[in-house]
Design a protein around this motif. Structure first.
Motif, PDB file in Angstrom:
ATOM      1  N   PRO A   1       9.077   2.634   0.392  1.00 39.44           N
ATOM      2  CA  PRO A   1       8.706   3.759  -0.485  1.00 39.44           C
ATOM      3  C   PRO A   1       9.018   5.118   0.141  1.00 39.44           C
ATOM      4  N   TRP A   2       8.934   5.226   1.473  1.00 42.55           N
ATOM      5  CA  TRP A   2       9.226   6.502   2.110  1.00 42.55           C
ATOM      6  C   TRP A   2      10.719   6.824   2.028  1.00 42.55           C
ATOM      7  N   LEU A   3      11.541   5.802   2.120  1.00 38.76           N
ATOM      8  CA  LEU A   3      12.980   6.035   2.074  1.00 38.76           C
ATOM      9  C   LEU A   3      13.469   6.358   0.663  1.00 38.76           C
ATOM     10  N   HIS A   4      12.803   5.834  -0.348  1.00 40.45           N
ATOM     11  CA  HIS A   4      13.250   6.006  -1.721  1.00 40.45           C
ATOM     12  C   HIS A   4      12.361   6.939  -2.534  1.00 40.45           C
ATOM     13  N   PHE A   5      11.511   7.669  -1.857  1.00 42.82           N
ATOM     14  CA  PHE A   5      10.640   8.601  -2.563  1.00 42.82           C
ATOM     15  C   PHE A   5      11.475   9.798  -3.025  1.00 42.82           C
ATOM     16  N   PRO A   6      11.355  10.211  -4.269  1.00 41.20           N
ATOM     17  CA  PRO A   6      12.163  11.343  -4.743  1.00 41.20           C
ATOM     18  C   PRO A   6      11.792  12.635  -4.023  1.00 41.20           C
ATOM     19  N   ARG A   7      12.821  13.343  -3.600  1.00 39.31           N
ATOM     20  CA  ARG A   7      12.604  14.599  -2.879  1.00 39.31           C
ATOM     21  C   ARG A   7      12.663  15.770  -3.855  1.00 39.31           C
ATOM     22  N   SER A   8      12.051  16.845  -3.447  1.00 40.07           N
ATOM     23  CA  SER A   8      12.094  18.044  -4.297  1.00 40.07           C
ATOM     24  C   SER A   8      13.434  18.756  -4.099  1.00 40.07           C
ATOM     25  N   ARG A   9      13.756  19.677  -4.975  1.00 45.37           N
ATOM     26  CA  ARG A   9      15.018  20.409  -4.896  1.00 45.37           C
ATOM     27  C   ARG A   9      15.061  21.328  -3.684  1.00 45.37           C
ATOM     28  N   THR A  10      13.924  21.759  -3.208  1.00 49.31           N
ATOM     29  CA  THR A  10      13.914  22.675  -2.057  1.00 49.31           C
ATOM     30  C   THR A  10      14.384  21.990  -0.788  1.00 49.31           C
ATOM     31  N   ASP A  11      14.300  20.679  -0.711  1.00 45.69           N
ATOM     32  CA  ASP A  11      14.774  19.961   0.469  1.00 45.69           C
ATOM     33  C   ASP A  11      16.290  20.054   0.604  1.00 45.69           C
ATOM     34  N   PHE A  12      17.008  20.164  -0.522  1.00 43.80           N
ATOM     35  CA  PHE A  12      18.460  20.208  -0.493  1.00 43.80           C
ATOM     36  C   PHE A  12      19.023  21.626  -0.539  1.00 43.80           C
ATOM     37  N   SER A  13      18.170  22.619  -0.525  1.00 36.11           N
ATOM     38  CA  SER A  13      18.642  23.993  -0.648  1.00 36.11           C
ATOM     39  C   SER A  13      19.470  24.412   0.556  1.00 36.11           C
ATOM     40  N   LEU A  14      19.240  23.871   1.725  1.00 36.83           N
ATOM     41  CA  LEU A  14      19.994  24.224   2.909  1.00 36.83           C
ATOM     42  C   LEU A  14      21.417  23.683   2.845  1.00 36.83           C
TER      43      LEU A  14
ATOM     44  N   ALA B   1       2.236 -13.415  17.065  1.00 36.61           N
ATOM     45  CA  ALA B   1       1.981 -13.376  15.625  1.00 36.61           C
ATOM     46  C   ALA B   1       1.896 -11.933  15.141  1.00 36.61           C
ATOM     47  N   THR B   2       1.259 -11.080  15.916  1.00 38.94           N
ATOM     48  CA  THR B   2       1.159  -9.664  15.550  1.00 38.94           C
ATOM     49  C   THR B   2       2.533  -9.009  15.512  1.00 38.94           C
ATOM     50  N   MET B   3       3.355  -9.296  16.504  1.00 40.41           N
ATOM     51  CA  MET B   3       4.693  -8.703  16.553  1.00 40.41           C
ATOM     52  C   MET B   3       5.553  -9.204  15.390  1.00 40.41           C
ATOM     53  N   ILE B   4       5.478 -10.484  15.075  1.00 37.56           N
ATOM     54  CA  ILE B   4       6.265 -11.031  13.970  1.00 37.56           C
ATOM     55  C   ILE B   4       5.845 -10.405  12.649  1.00 37.56           C
ATOM     56  N   LEU B   5       4.539 -10.332  12.411  1.00 38.30           N
ATOM     57  CA  LEU B   5       4.068  -9.729  11.166  1.00 38.30           C
ATOM     58  C   LEU B   5       4.453  -8.254  11.074  1.00 38.30           C
ATOM     59  N   THR B   6       4.375  -7.565  12.194  1.00 37.23           N
ATOM     60  CA  THR B   6       4.737  -6.144  12.201  1.00 37.23           C
ATOM     61  C   THR B   6       6.219  -5.959  11.891  1.00 37.23           C
ATOM     62  N   GLU B   7       7.059  -6.742  12.526  1.00 37.86           N
ATOM     63  CA  GLU B   7       8.497  -6.600  12.312  1.00 37.86           C
ATOM     64  C   GLU B   7       8.923  -7.031  10.912  1.00 37.86           C
ATOM     65  N   GLN B   8       8.284  -8.034  10.367  1.00 42.91           N
ATOM     66  CA  GLN B   8       8.655  -8.503   9.043  1.00 42.91           C
ATOM     67  C   GLN B   8       8.184  -7.558   7.946  1.00 42.91           C
ATOM     68  N   HIS B   9       7.076  -6.895   8.151  1.00 45.95           N
ATOM     69  CA  HIS B   9       6.528  -6.046   7.095  1.00 45.95           C
ATOM     70  C   HIS B   9       6.949  -4.583   7.215  1.00 45.95           C
ATOM     71  N   MET B  10       7.635  -4.229   8.272  1.00 43.97           N
ATOM     72  CA  MET B  10       8.065  -2.844   8.426  1.00 43.97           C
ATOM     73  C   MET B  10       9.004  -2.387   7.302  1.00 43.97           C
ATOM     74  N   PRO B  11       9.985  -3.191   6.882  1.00 46.43           N
ATOM     75  CA  PRO B  11      10.832  -2.735   5.763  1.00 46.43           C
ATOM     76  C   PRO B  11      10.045  -2.523   4.464  1.00 46.43           C
ATOM     77  N   TYR B  12       9.044  -3.366   4.222  1.00 47.85           N
ATOM     78  CA  TYR B  12       8.253  -3.221   2.999  1.00 47.85           C
ATOM     79  C   TYR B  12       7.375  -1.979   3.036  1.00 47.85           C
ATOM     80  N   ILE B  13       6.949  -1.622   4.234  1.00 48.47           N
ATOM     81  CA  ILE B  13       6.112  -0.429   4.373  1.00 48.47           C
ATOM     82  C   ILE B  13       6.956   0.833   4.282  1.00 48.47           C
ATOM     83  N   SER B  14       8.142   0.813   4.883  1.00 45.82           N
ATOM     84  CA  SER B  14       8.961   2.025   4.927  1.00 45.82           C
ATOM     85  C   SER B  14       9.802   2.218   3.672  1.00 45.82           C
TER      86      SER B  14
END
Length: 88
Positions: A72-85, A57-70
């Protein structure tokens, strides 16, 4: 009100009383033997069916909720300094 308080007091005394104590079987040596056996089963699953169900049950809940947790991190707006390179 007083009658209720006296009844509560009697119940409390009866449940705390040491005269009617039941003997409980010591299961620790049996559990020690079970958990110390070298049978290839991981320690967190040696408890039986309940441990296996809890683990799954722990593994199923972890695997199912990982996309929902990650998400916001994937779609968080980045600052302009991240793309300067990459802009050179």
């Amino acid at each position: 009100m007083l009658r209720n308080m006296l009844a509560l007091r009697q119940i409390a005394q009866r449940t705390i009383s040491t005269a009617s104590r039941r003997q409980i079987e010591n299961k620790v040596p049996e559990k020690q033997k079970l958990f110390q056996e070298d049978n290839g089963i991981p320690v967190h699953l040696k408890g039986g069916v309940a441990d296996a169900l809890l683990y799954r049950a722990t593994m199923i809940l972890t695997e199912q909720h990982m996309p929902y947790i990650s998400w916001p991190w994937l779609h968080f707006p980045r600052s302009r300094t991240d793309f300067s390179l990459f802009s050179q």
